[in-house]
Scaffold this motif. Structure first.
Motif, PDB file in Angstrom:
ATOM      1  N   LEU A  98       0.808  -1.224   0.000  1.00  0.00           N
ATOM      2  CA  LEU A  98       0.000   0.000   0.000  1.00  0.00           C
ATOM      3  C   LEU A  98       0.837   1.269   0.000  1.00  0.00           C
ATOM      4  O   LEU A  98       0.555   2.209  -0.743  1.00  0.00           O
ATOM      5  N   ALA A  99       1.865   1.325   0.838  1.00  0.00           N
ATOM      6  CA  ALA A  99       2.573   2.584   1.077  1.00  0.00           C
ATOM      7  C   ALA A  99       3.793   2.783   0.189  1.00  0.00           C
ATOM      8  O   ALA A  99       4.425   3.837   0.243  1.00  0.00           O
ATOM      9  N   SER A 100       4.121   1.795  -0.638  1.00  0.00           N
ATOM     10  CA  SER A 100       5.266   1.933  -1.547  1.00  0.00           C
ATOM     11  C   SER A 100       4.766   1.933  -2.986  1.00  0.00           C
ATOM     12  O   SER A 100       4.365   2.965  -3.512  1.00  0.00           O
ATOM     13  N   ILE A 101       4.735   0.770  -3.617  1.00  0.00           N
ATOM     14  CA  ILE A 101       4.331   0.717  -5.026  1.00  0.00           C
ATOM     15  C   ILE A 101       2.876   1.133  -5.217  1.00  0.00           C
ATOM     16  O   ILE A 101       2.491   1.616  -6.284  1.00  0.00           O
ATOM     17  N   GLY A 102       2.052   0.993  -4.174  1.00  0.00           N
ATOM     18  CA  GLY A 102       0.637   1.320  -4.305  1.00  0.00           C
ATOM     19  C   GLY A 102       0.241   2.676  -3.747  1.00  0.00           C
ATOM     20  O   GLY A 102      -0.963   2.943  -3.602  1.00  0.00           O
ATOM     21  N   MET A 103       1.196   3.547  -3.445  1.00  0.00           N
ATOM     22  CA  MET A 103       0.847   4.823  -2.815  1.00  0.00           C
ATOM     23  C   MET A 103      -0.080   5.669  -3.688  1.00  0.00           C
ATOM     24  O   MET A 103      -1.046   6.268  -3.200  1.00  0.00           O
ATOM     25  N   ALA A 104       0.174   5.728  -4.985  1.00  0.00           N
ATOM     26  CA  ALA A 104      -0.688   6.545  -5.850  1.00  0.00           C
ATOM     27  C   ALA A 104      -2.116   6.020  -5.842  1.00  0.00           C
ATOM     28  O   ALA A 104      -3.082   6.793  -5.782  1.00  0.00           O
ATOM     29  N   ALA A 109      -7.727   6.771  -4.600  1.00  0.00           N
ATOM     30  CA  ALA A 109      -8.983   6.141  -4.191  1.00  0.00           C
ATOM     31  C   ALA A 109      -9.578   6.866  -2.988  1.00  0.00           C
ATOM     32  O   ALA A 109     -10.796   7.080  -2.905  1.00  0.00           O
ATOM     33  N   ALA A 110      -8.704   7.266  -2.055  1.00  0.00           N
ATOM     34  CA  ALA A 110      -9.173   7.981  -0.866  1.00  0.00           C
ATOM     35  C   ALA A 110      -9.706   9.362  -1.212  1.00  0.00           C
ATOM     36  O   ALA A 110     -10.780   9.760  -0.731  1.00  0.00           O
ATOM     37  N   CYS A 162      -2.273   6.973   8.042  1.00  0.00           N
ATOM     38  CA  CYS A 162      -3.502   7.555   8.590  1.00  0.00           C
ATOM     39  C   CYS A 162      -3.424   9.075   8.637  1.00  0.00           C
ATOM     40  O   CYS A 162      -4.378   9.774   8.278  1.00  0.00           O
ATOM     41  N   GLU A 163      -2.285   9.583   9.091  1.00  0.00           N
ATOM     42  CA  GLU A 163      -2.119  11.026   9.168  1.00  0.00           C
ATOM     43  C   GLU A 163      -2.188  11.658   7.777  1.00  0.00           C
ATOM     44  O   GLU A 163      -2.771  12.732   7.591  1.00  0.00           O
ATOM     45  N   LEU A 164      -1.600  10.983   6.804  1.00  0.00           N
ATOM     46  CA  LEU A 164      -1.585  11.498   5.432  1.00  0.00           C
ATOM     47  C   LEU A 164      -2.986  11.511   4.830  1.00  0.00           C
ATOM     48  O   LEU A 164      -3.457  12.542   4.335  1.00  0.00           O
ATOM     49  N   PRO A 171     -12.013  10.810   2.319  1.00  0.00           N
ATOM     50  CA  PRO A 171     -12.251   9.738   3.283  1.00  0.00           C
ATOM     51  C   PRO A 171     -13.364  10.054   4.280  1.00  0.00           C
ATOM     52  O   PRO A 171     -13.539  11.193   4.716  1.00  0.00           O
ATOM     53  N   ALA A 172     -14.117   8.988   4.641  1.00  0.00           N
ATOM     54  CA  ALA A 172     -15.168   9.106   5.652  1.00  0.00           C
ATOM     55  C   ALA A 172     -14.680   8.666   7.024  1.00  0.00           C
ATOM     56  O   ALA A 172     -15.098   9.212   8.047  1.00  0.00           O
ATOM     57  N   TYR A 173     -13.783   7.657   7.044  1.00  0.00           N
ATOM     58  CA  TYR A 173     -13.338   7.105   8.329  1.00  0.00           C
ATOM     59  C   TYR A 173     -11.908   6.600   8.176  1.00  0.00           C
ATOM     60  O   TYR A 173     -11.617   5.796   7.289  1.00  0.00           O
ATOM     61  N   ILE A 174     -11.029   7.092   9.031  1.00  0.00           N
ATOM     62  CA  ILE A 174      -9.626   6.680   9.053  1.00  0.00           C
ATOM     63  C   ILE A 174      -9.259   6.401  10.501  1.00  0.00           C
ATOM     64  O   ILE A 174      -9.419   7.265  11.380  1.00  0.00           O
TER      65      ILE A 174
END
Length: 249
Positions: A98-104, A109-110, A162-164, A171-174
């Motif tokens: 999620l946080a590397s190759i999938g960051m974009a 999506a968020a 989460c902070e980002l 987003p509705a809920y983090i």
């Protein structure tokens, strides 16, 4: 008359899980299954499996599941949800996925507010591929690619998802939770219920980050790994709700 105090959720099958001893992926899988069954959604679920330690997640759930290319689970889920708007769609990803190759993919999506629920497992390391440094690896944490410990000057600072994402409009809920003890497991289950309820009521994107363990690559026992999450990881990644737009009255 005997009283049933424990049973397997309908959303999980009998396939033995492949995870290492002490890994908490199995706990999280069960919580997902329990919550969706309690919400009456276990026959209306589509899951998206990642590339990473949970790459075989589709073997354990009884619902329909897709296998996404590395990092692309939110993009696949976007198509699935838009084609099946009345289905409950969950995305399951680790920190490298999620946080590397999938960051974009996760950011877009968020920010679009896609009506899906993302379950994000953060153990601060690349578990499946041998324990390399991940975007979430803590400063000073030793990995196979940072044998002297992660250096902020050399490697950059860890990404706090989460902070980002909570700064975005969509987003509705983090929320960030853990499963290091019984109370934390219960809190994680409540966060899952909130995230999936947000989706059921078409409030938009939700993400629950779970601080997890990797005893194999931490080079710690299962118990010591849980203590590491409690004593070290939680200080760097504080638990809590980072965004909640609320549910209709």
């Amino acid at each position: 008359m005997d009283k049933v105090v424990f049973r397997k959720p309908a959303l999980l099958n009998d396939t033995p899980m492949h995870y290492c001893p002490g890994c908490t992926h199995g706990i999280v899988h069960r919580l997902i299954a329990e919550v969706l069954e309690e919400l009456g959604e276990h026959d209306n679920v589509i899951g998206i499996a990642p590339v990473g330690c949970a790459v075989f997640a589709y073997n354990y759930f009884t619902c329909d599941m897709f296998e996404a290319a590395h990092g692309r689970a939110p993009s696949v889920a976007t198509g699935v949800k838009r084609a099946n708007p009345d289905s409950t769609v969950f995305v399951y990803q680790g920190d490298g996925d999620l946080a590397s190759i999938g960051m974009a993919e996760i950011v877009h999506a968020a920010t679009r507010g896609e009506n899906m629920t993302v379950i994000f497992i953060n153990n601060g390391i690349y578990g499946m591929t041998g324990g390399q440094m991940a975007p979430t690896t803590l400063p000073g944490q030793k990995t196979t690619t940072s044998p002297h410990g992660r250096s902020a000057l050399e490697h950059g600072n860890p990404i706090k998802v989460c902070e980002l994402l909570s700064t975005l409009t969509g987003p509705a809920y983090i929320a960030r939770t853990s499963v290091h003890d019984v109370k934390a497991v219960k809190n994680t289950k409540e966060a899952f219920k909130r995230g999936f309820t947000m989706q059921k009521q078409k409030r938009g994107f939700s993400l629950i980050e779970i601080l997890s363990t990797c005893p194999t690559n931490f080079h710690l026992s299962p118990l010591a790994s849980l203590e590491y999450v409690r004593d070290v990881a939680m200080k760097a990644y504080p638990l809590g709700v980072y965004k909640d737009i609320g549910l209709p009255v």
